[in-house]
Design a protein around this motif. Sequence first.
Motif, PDB file in Angstrom:
ATOM      1  N   PRO A 100       0.800  -1.233   0.000  1.00  0.00           N
ATOM      2  CA  PRO A 100       0.000   0.000   0.000  1.00  0.00           C
ATOM      3  C   PRO A 100       0.836   1.289   0.000  1.00  0.00           C
ATOM      4  CG  PRO A 100      -0.819  -1.519   1.674  1.00  0.00           C
ATOM      5  CD  PRO A 100       0.406  -2.148   1.096  1.00  0.00           C
ATOM      6  N   GLY A 101       2.029   1.218   0.595  1.00  0.00           N
ATOM      7  CA  GLY A 101       2.891   2.405   0.605  1.00  0.00           C
ATOM      8  C   GLY A 101       3.288   2.815  -0.798  1.00  0.00           C
ATOM      9  N   ALA A 102       3.382   1.819  -1.687  1.00  0.00           N
ATOM     10  CA  ALA A 102       3.718   2.109  -3.084  1.00  0.00           C
ATOM     11  C   ALA A 102       2.556   2.882  -3.719  1.00  0.00           C
ATOM     12  CB  ALA A 102       3.981   0.818  -3.848  1.00  0.00           C
ATOM     13  N   GLU A 103       1.339   2.460  -3.394  1.00  0.00           N
ATOM     14  CA  GLU A 103       0.137   3.125  -3.911  1.00  0.00           C
ATOM     15  C   GLU A 103       0.173   4.619  -3.550  1.00  0.00           C
ATOM     16  OE1 GLU A 103      -3.278   1.095  -2.172  1.00  0.00           O
ATOM     17  OE2 GLU A 103      -4.509   2.891  -2.398  1.00  0.00           O
ATOM     18  N   LEU A 104       0.533   4.887  -2.310  1.00  0.00           N
ATOM     19  CA  LEU A 104       0.568   6.266  -1.820  1.00  0.00           C
ATOM     20  C   LEU A 104       1.655   7.105  -2.520  1.00  0.00           C
ATOM     21  CD1 LEU A 104      -0.386   8.245   0.389  1.00  0.00           C
ATOM     22  CD2 LEU A 104       1.133   7.081   1.985  1.00  0.00           C
ATOM     23  N   LEU A 105       2.844   6.548  -2.602  1.00  0.00           N
ATOM     24  CA  LEU A 105       3.943   7.294  -3.227  1.00  0.00           C
ATOM     25  C   LEU A 105       3.719   7.423  -4.739  1.00  0.00           C
ATOM     26  CD1 LEU A 105       6.586   8.796  -2.915  1.00  0.00           C
ATOM     27  CD2 LEU A 105       7.805   6.620  -2.853  1.00  0.00           C
ATOM     28  N   ASN A 106       3.179   6.372  -5.344  1.00  0.00           N
ATOM     29  CA  ASN A 106       2.930   6.417  -6.793  1.00  0.00           C
ATOM     30  C   ASN A 106       1.927   7.530  -7.137  1.00  0.00           C
ATOM     31  OD1 ASN A 106       4.583   4.244  -6.746  1.00  0.00           O
ATOM     32  ND2 ASN A 106       3.105   2.748  -7.498  1.00  0.00           N
ATOM     33  N   ARG A 107       0.903   7.654  -6.263  1.00  0.00           N
ATOM     34  CA  ARG A 107      -0.105   8.693  -6.475  1.00  0.00           C
ATOM     35  C   ARG A 107       0.552  10.084  -6.405  1.00  0.00           C
ATOM     36  NH1 ARG A 107      -4.557   8.194  -2.183  1.00  0.00           N
ATOM     37  NH2 ARG A 107      -4.514   6.008  -2.719  1.00  0.00           N
ATOM     38  N   TYR A 108       1.403  10.249  -5.430  1.00  0.00           N
ATOM     39  CA  TYR A 108       2.097  11.536  -5.231  1.00  0.00           C
ATOM     40  C   TYR A 108       2.930  11.879  -6.475  1.00  0.00           C
ATOM     41  CZ  TYR A 108       4.926  14.938  -2.533  1.00  0.00           C
ATOM     42  OH  TYR A 108       5.564  16.057  -2.052  1.00  0.00           O
ATOM     43  N   SER A 127       7.385   6.823   2.251  1.00  0.00           N
ATOM     44  CA  SER A 127       5.944   6.598   2.222  1.00  0.00           C
ATOM     45  C   SER A 127       5.643   5.617   3.345  1.00  0.00           C
ATOM     46  CB  SER A 127       5.561   6.011   0.860  1.00  0.00           C
ATOM     47  OG  SER A 127       4.208   5.677   0.872  1.00  0.00           O
ATOM     48  N   TYR A 128       4.941   6.111   4.349  1.00  0.00           N
ATOM     49  CA  TYR A 128       4.743   5.319   5.569  1.00  0.00           C
ATOM     50  C   TYR A 128       3.284   4.913   5.728  1.00  0.00           C
ATOM     51  CZ  TYR A 128       4.545   3.998  10.455  1.00  0.00           C
ATOM     52  OH  TYR A 128       4.327   3.300  11.620  1.00  0.00           O
ATOM     53  N   ALA A 159       2.764  18.007   3.981  1.00  0.00           N
ATOM     54  CA  ALA A 159       1.388  18.493   4.114  1.00  0.00           C
ATOM     55  C   ALA A 159       0.494  17.959   2.998  1.00  0.00           C
ATOM     56  CB  ALA A 159       1.386  20.018   4.101  1.00  0.00           C
ATOM     57  N   GLY A 160      -0.705  17.544   3.389  1.00  0.00           N
ATOM     58  CA  GLY A 160      -1.707  17.117   2.413  1.00  0.00           C
ATOM     59  C   GLY A 160      -1.548  15.691   1.920  1.00  0.00           C
ATOM     60  N   THR A 161      -0.602  14.935   2.484  1.00  0.00           N
ATOM     61  CA  THR A 161      -0.395  13.574   1.959  1.00  0.00           C
ATOM     62  C   THR A 161      -1.040  12.487   2.838  1.00  0.00           C
ATOM     63  OG1 THR A 161       1.761  13.345   3.076  1.00  0.00           O
ATOM     64  CG2 THR A 161       1.784  14.178   0.820  1.00  0.00           C
ATOM     65  N   ARG A 162      -1.560  12.868   4.011  1.00  0.00           N
ATOM     66  CA  ARG A 162      -2.159  11.836   4.877  1.00  0.00           C
ATOM     67  C   ARG A 162      -3.465  11.353   4.247  1.00  0.00           C
ATOM     68  NH1 ARG A 162      -1.526   9.743   9.997  1.00  0.00           N
ATOM     69  NH2 ARG A 162       0.420  10.895  10.153  1.00  0.00           N
ATOM     70  N   THR A 163      -3.581  10.058   4.059  1.00  0.00           N
ATOM     71  CA  THR A 163      -4.770   9.535   3.376  1.00  0.00           C
ATOM     72  C   THR A 163      -4.968   8.055   3.711  1.00  0.00           C
ATOM     73  OG1 THR A 163      -5.822   9.343   1.209  1.00  0.00           O
ATOM     74  CG2 THR A 163      -3.505   8.863   1.268  1.00  0.00           C
ATOM     75  N   TRP A 164      -6.130   7.532   3.315  1.00  0.00           N
ATOM     76  CA  TRP A 164      -6.403   6.110   3.506  1.00  0.00           C
ATOM     77  C   TRP A 164      -5.934   5.346   2.281  1.00  0.00           C
ATOM     78  CZ3 TRP A 164      -7.673   4.521   8.219  1.00  0.00           C
ATOM     79  CH2 TRP A 164      -8.192   5.454   9.095  1.00  0.00           C
ATOM     80  N   LEU A 220      -6.092   1.152   5.845  1.00  0.00           N
ATOM     81  CA  LEU A 220      -4.891   1.632   6.525  1.00  0.00           C
ATOM     82  C   LEU A 220      -4.666   3.113   6.229  1.00  0.00           C
ATOM     83  CD1 LEU A 220      -2.522  -1.329   5.548  1.00  0.00           C
ATOM     84  CD2 LEU A 220      -3.549  -0.951   7.789  1.00  0.00           C
ATOM     85  N   GLU A 221      -4.070   3.798   7.200  1.00  0.00           N
ATOM     86  CA  GLU A 221      -3.759   5.213   6.984  1.00  0.00           C
ATOM     87  C   GLU A 221      -2.275   5.352   6.676  1.00  0.00           C
ATOM     88  OE1 GLU A 221      -4.276   7.942  10.265  1.00  0.00           O
ATOM     89  OE2 GLU A 221      -5.155   9.414   8.900  1.00  0.00           O
ATOM     90  N   GLY A 222      -1.988   6.177   5.698  1.00  0.00           N
ATOM     91  CA  GLY A 222      -0.581   6.377   5.346  1.00  0.00           C
ATOM     92  C   GLY A 222      -0.291   7.847   5.127  1.00  0.00           C
ATOM     93  N   THR A 223       0.977   8.154   5.100  1.00  0.00           N
ATOM     94  CA  THR A 223       1.387   9.532   4.837  1.00  0.00           C
ATOM     95  C   THR A 223       2.813   9.545   4.298  1.00  0.00           C
ATOM     96  OG1 THR A 223       1.353  11.755   5.773  1.00  0.00           O
ATOM     97  CG2 THR A 223       2.364  10.086   7.120  1.00  0.00           C
ATOM     98  N   LEU A 224       3.204  10.665   3.742  1.00  0.00           N
ATOM     99  CA  LEU A 224       4.588  10.797   3.285  1.00  0.00           C
ATOM    100  C   LEU A 224       5.360  11.660   4.272  1.00  0.00           C
ATOM    101  CD1 LEU A 224       4.336  11.414  -0.578  1.00  0.00           C
ATOM    102  CD2 LEU A 224       4.438   9.265   0.651  1.00  0.00           C
ATOM    103  N   TYR A 225       6.572  11.216   4.567  1.00  0.00           N
ATOM    104  CA  TYR A 225       7.457  11.995   5.423  1.00  0.00           C
ATOM    105  C   TYR A 225       8.673  12.439   4.612  1.00  0.00           C
ATOM    106  CZ  TYR A 225       4.947  10.347   9.568  1.00  0.00           C
ATOM    107  OH  TYR A 225       3.989  10.078  10.512  1.00  0.00           O
TER     108      TYR A 225
END
Length: 206
Positions: A18-26, A155-156, A182-187, A193-198
């Motif tokens: 899922p962390g890949a999903e978050l970073l890929n979206r970014y 991506s955490y 900022a603005g990266t916290r999402t499901w 699961l909740e993830g965010t970028l640091y």
Amino acid sequence: MFLLMAADYDLTGQIVWPGAELLNRYITQGSICLDGLSILELGSGLGLTGILCGRYCQKIVMTDHMDKVLKVLQRNIDMQSSLSDEHHNRTMMCEKLEWGNEEHINNILQNHPEGFDLIIGADICYQQASLHPLFKTVKSLLSHEACASKQFILSYVSRARSIDIALFKEAENQSLKISEIAGTRTWVHDNILEGTLYQVQLRNDE
Ligand SMILES: C[S@@+](CC[C@H](N)C(=O)[O-])C[C@H]1O[C@@H](n2cnc3c(N)ncnc32)[C@H](O)[C@@H]1O
């Protein structure tokens, strides 16, 4: 086409997390400009994020510690490279890097003396015992004179409160500054699961 693996042994690096999903979206939303950058990825797994970066950046070096994973990763890189000659002048490769292994870290830095503009990692903080070698590695890489802009984007994905806390403690132990983008916290992962970028950087006084 993209290869996945299936087996009755450790599957950690053999699925897309899922962390890949978050970073890929970014990345695909254009929230970060990768144009012309040289990037190092830690814990690449099958390489979906690294290969995506390869569409935008000048060079991406994907890394992992598992030989089985590196094999599939290399095949995914080869397949992507053969599919697109549009990106023929971009470099995508993989190398072995086990967090905390000084020899591996030195090899990477020797093989790429021009350094990296950016270090990334998706879903690589899920085991408390790995946090120390991981952040030690990040500190070594960011401290290297050739690592130009000196930042690590992590991506955490939060799975345990103890790891949420240990993450900050470990960054602090390595004198690294960690701040949420900022603005990266999402499901992610079907909203389970909740993830965010640091963003992780050397402290100014380092
Ligand atoms: C949860 S998977 C994430 C894979 C990929 N980044 C993704 O988001 O799909 C974690 C990855 O880190 C790698 N890894 C775990 N411990 C490691 C270590 N000590 N050194 C280097 N890589 C490690 C695993 O082999 C795996 O590929």
